[in-house]
Scaffold this motif. Structure first.
Motif, PDB file in Angstrom:
ATOM      1  N   VAL A  77       0.837  -1.206   0.000  1.00 40.56           N
ATOM      2  CA  VAL A  77       0.000   0.000   0.000  1.00 40.56           C
ATOM      3  C   VAL A  77       0.870   1.253   0.000  1.00 40.56           C
ATOM      4  O   VAL A  77       0.589   2.215  -0.713  1.00 40.56           O
ATOM      5  CB  VAL A  77      -0.995  -0.011   1.184  1.00 40.56           C
ATOM      6  N   GLY A  78       1.943   1.237   0.772  1.00 44.15           N
ATOM      7  CA  GLY A  78       2.869   2.375   0.776  1.00 44.15           C
ATOM      8  C   GLY A  78       3.456   2.626  -0.606  1.00 44.15           C
ATOM      9  O   GLY A  78       3.514   3.768  -1.073  1.00 44.15           O
ATOM     10  N   ASP A  79       3.877   1.561  -1.277  1.00 43.45           N
ATOM     11  CA  ASP A  79       4.403   1.691  -2.639  1.00 43.45           C
ATOM     12  C   ASP A  79       3.335   2.219  -3.592  1.00 43.45           C
ATOM     13  O   ASP A  79       3.624   3.020  -4.484  1.00 43.45           O
ATOM     14  CB  ASP A  79       4.922   0.345  -3.157  1.00 43.45           C
ATOM     15  N   ALA A  80       2.094   1.773  -3.397  1.00 38.65           N
ATOM     16  CA  ALA A  80       0.995   2.233  -4.245  1.00 38.65           C
ATOM     17  C   ALA A  80       0.763   3.733  -4.060  1.00 38.65           C
ATOM     18  O   ALA A  80       0.536   4.460  -5.039  1.00 38.65           O
ATOM     19  CB  ALA A  80      -0.277   1.450  -3.940  1.00 38.65           C
ATOM     20  N   VAL A  81       0.832   4.212  -2.828  1.00 38.53           N
ATOM     21  CA  VAL A  81       0.651   5.642  -2.553  1.00 38.53           C
ATOM     22  C   VAL A  81       1.755   6.453  -3.237  1.00 38.53           C
ATOM     23  O   VAL A  81       1.483   7.499  -3.843  1.00 38.53           O
ATOM     24  CB  VAL A  81       0.612   5.920  -1.033  1.00 38.53           C
ATOM     25  N   ILE A  82       2.971   5.972  -3.181  1.00 39.53           N
ATOM     26  CA  ILE A  82       4.093   6.648  -3.848  1.00 39.53           C
ATOM     27  C   ILE A  82       3.846   6.694  -5.360  1.00 39.53           C
ATOM     28  O   ILE A  82       4.040   7.736  -5.996  1.00 39.53           O
ATOM     29  CB  ILE A  82       5.428   5.946  -3.518  1.00 39.53           C
ATOM     30  N   THR A  83       3.403   5.570  -5.916  1.00 37.95           N
ATOM     31  CA  THR A  83       3.123   5.491  -7.350  1.00 37.95           C
ATOM     32  C   THR A  83       2.006   6.447  -7.750  1.00 37.95           C
ATOM     33  O   THR A  83       2.134   7.181  -8.735  1.00 37.95           O
ATOM     34  CB  THR A  83       2.746   4.041  -7.744  1.00 37.95           C
ATOM     35  N   ILE A  84       0.923   6.453  -6.977  1.00 42.98           N
ATOM     36  CA  ILE A  84      -0.208   7.339  -7.276  1.00 42.98           C
ATOM     37  C   ILE A  84       0.250   8.790  -7.276  1.00 42.98           C
ATOM     38  O   ILE A  84      -0.055   9.549  -8.195  1.00 42.98           O
ATOM     39  CB  ILE A  84      -1.337   7.175  -6.229  1.00 42.98           C
ATOM     40  N   SER A  85       0.955   9.176  -6.250  1.00 42.64           N
ATOM     41  CA  SER A  85       1.417  10.558  -6.132  1.00 42.64           C
ATOM     42  C   SER A  85       2.277  10.940  -7.330  1.00 42.64           C
ATOM     43  O   SER A  85       2.096  12.005  -7.924  1.00 42.64           O
ATOM     44  CB  SER A  85       2.191  10.759  -4.827  1.00 42.64           C
ATOM     45  N   SER A  86       3.192  10.084  -7.695  1.00 43.17           N
ATOM     46  CA  SER A  86       4.087  10.351  -8.817  1.00 43.17           C
ATOM     47  C   SER A  86       3.308  10.495 -10.122  1.00 43.17           C
ATOM     48  O   SER A  86       3.544  11.431 -10.901  1.00 43.17           O
ATOM     49  CB  SER A  86       5.108   9.219  -8.926  1.00 43.17           C
ATOM     50  N   ILE A  87       2.378   9.591 -10.372  1.00 45.68           N
ATOM     51  CA  ILE A  87       1.594   9.634 -11.610  1.00 45.68           C
ATOM     52  C   ILE A  87       0.755  10.907 -11.665  1.00 45.68           C
ATOM     53  O   ILE A  87       0.714  11.599 -12.689  1.00 45.68           O
ATOM     54  CB  ILE A  87       0.703   8.381 -11.734  1.00 45.68           C
ATOM     55  N   VAL A  88       0.095  11.225 -10.564  1.00 43.64           N
ATOM     56  CA  VAL A  88      -0.774  12.405 -10.534  1.00 43.64           C
ATOM     57  C   VAL A  88       0.043  13.684 -10.704  1.00 43.64           C
ATOM     58  O   VAL A  88      -0.348  14.581 -11.464  1.00 43.64           O
ATOM     59  CB  VAL A  88      -1.624  12.423  -9.246  1.00 43.64           C
ATOM     60  N   ILE A  89       1.177  13.778 -10.032  1.00 42.11           N
ATOM     61  CA  ILE A  89       2.025  14.965 -10.180  1.00 42.11           C
ATOM     62  C   ILE A  89       2.498  15.101 -11.624  1.00 42.11           C
ATOM     63  O   ILE A  89       2.493  16.202 -12.196  1.00 42.11           O
ATOM     64  CB  ILE A  89       3.209  14.933  -9.193  1.00 42.11           C
ATOM     65  N   ILE A 116      -0.901  10.521   5.383  1.00 40.09           N
ATOM     66  CA  ILE A 116      -0.927  10.736   6.827  1.00 40.09           C
ATOM     67  C   ILE A 116      -1.654   9.636   7.582  1.00 40.09           C
ATOM     68  O   ILE A 116      -1.632   9.635   8.816  1.00 40.09           O
ATOM     69  CB  ILE A 116      -1.540  12.108   7.178  1.00 40.09           C
ATOM     70  N   ALA A 117      -2.272   8.695   6.866  1.00 39.82           N
ATOM     71  CA  ALA A 117      -2.957   7.586   7.534  1.00 39.82           C
ATOM     72  C   ALA A 117      -1.927   6.783   8.334  1.00 39.82           C
ATOM     73  O   ALA A 117      -0.863   6.430   7.815  1.00 39.82           O
ATOM     74  CB  ALA A 117      -3.674   6.704   6.519  1.00 39.82           C
ATOM     75  N   GLU A 118      -2.236   6.532   9.571  1.00 40.17           N
ATOM     76  CA  GLU A 118      -1.292   5.919  10.513  1.00 40.17           C
ATOM     77  C   GLU A 118      -0.649   4.623   9.996  1.00 40.17           C
ATOM     78  O   GLU A 118       0.569   4.495  10.053  1.00 40.17           O
ATOM     79  CB  GLU A 118      -1.993   5.671  11.855  1.00 40.17           C
ATOM     80  N   PRO A 119      -1.404   3.637   9.494  1.00 42.35           N
ATOM     81  CA  PRO A 119      -0.744   2.393   9.120  1.00 42.35           C
ATOM     82  C   PRO A 119       0.047   2.457   7.815  1.00 42.35           C
ATOM     83  O   PRO A 119       0.857   1.590   7.546  1.00 42.35           O
ATOM     84  CB  PRO A 119      -1.881   1.385   8.984  1.00 42.35           C
ATOM     85  N   VAL A 120      -0.169   3.460   6.984  1.00 38.92           N
ATOM     86  CA  VAL A 120       0.537   3.541   5.711  1.00 38.92           C
ATOM     87  C   VAL A 120       2.002   3.863   5.971  1.00 38.92           C
ATOM     88  O   VAL A 120       2.318   4.814   6.674  1.00 38.92           O
ATOM     89  CB  VAL A 120      -0.103   4.597   4.778  1.00 38.92           C
ATOM     90  N   GLN A 121       2.869   3.043   5.403  1.00 44.61           N
ATOM     91  CA  GLN A 121       4.302   3.191   5.641  1.00 44.61           C
ATOM     92  C   GLN A 121       4.968   3.869   4.454  1.00 44.61           C
ATOM     93  O   GLN A 121       5.317   3.228   3.468  1.00 44.61           O
ATOM     94  CB  GLN A 121       4.935   1.825   5.901  1.00 44.61           C
TER      95      GLN A 121
END
Length: 181
Positions: free
Chosen positions: A39-51, A81-86
């Motif tokens: 999930v952490g990797d997915a968040v990084i990917t999403i952010s990068s794609i959207v930016i 900022i979600a607590e469990p997301v690394q």
């Protein structure tokens, strides 16, 4: 699979569902690092794609709805900022402040402000004083930086991180709704 296909909106929804359903909290309690890092990797990917999408659209003269962009940034920051997301929150603060400067130099004031506000929002969720200090060095040098520092101290005195997040979210939405009017 969604990450491999680079479907950012579907991936964003999947991550939001994982956070909202408390699936990540369960994974954290069972020490399922593989799920948390996915999930952490997915968040990084999403952010990068959207930016990249925002940048290429704005520089190509194809101005998207700025409000949609800001809404998506807010959703991504909520995952960060979600607590469990690394994820490395400091890197997001640095990247979002760099994007804020980039759009400021291109006279895209609303996008610049949006990136700055989301960086500030992430910064306010750093509870480790060393991380906060390192990240705040890239934060805007104005009254909002001091306000964030005061808020971080205020939030760190609450009983737990969930109360701190809830208090911050209330303050953020109150401020956001006032500035939107």
């Amino acid at each position: 699979e969604l990450k491999r296909l680079e479907l950012p909106r579907s991936l964003l929804l999947a991550c939001e569902c994982a956070v909202q359903s408390n699936a990540l909290e369960l994974a954290a309690s069972e020490e399922r690092v593989d799920i948390l890092s996915c999930v952490g990797d997915a968040v990084i990917t999403i952010s990068s794609i959207v930016i990249n999408e925002i940048t290429s659209s704005m520089e190509g003269g194809n101005e998207q709805s700025v409000q949609d962009c800001l809404s998506t940034l807010h959703r991504i920051a909520s995952l960060i900022i979600a607590e469990p997301v690394q994820v490395n929150r400091i890197s997001f603060v640095n990247e979002y402040m760099a994007m804020s400067s980039h759009f400021e130099s291109k006279s895209q004031r609303k996008l610049s402000q949006g990136f700055s506000e989301e960086a500030t929002r992430i910064l306010a969720h750093l509870t480790d004083p060393h991380q906060f200090s390192a990240a705040s060095s890239t934060a805007p040098n104005n009254d909002s930086e001091h306000n964030v520092a005061e808020q971080n101290v205020e939030y760190s005195t609450l009983k737990n991180s969930k109360e701190a997040v809830e208090a911050f979210e209330r303050r953020f939405w109150t401020t956001f709704s006032l500035s939107s009017t």
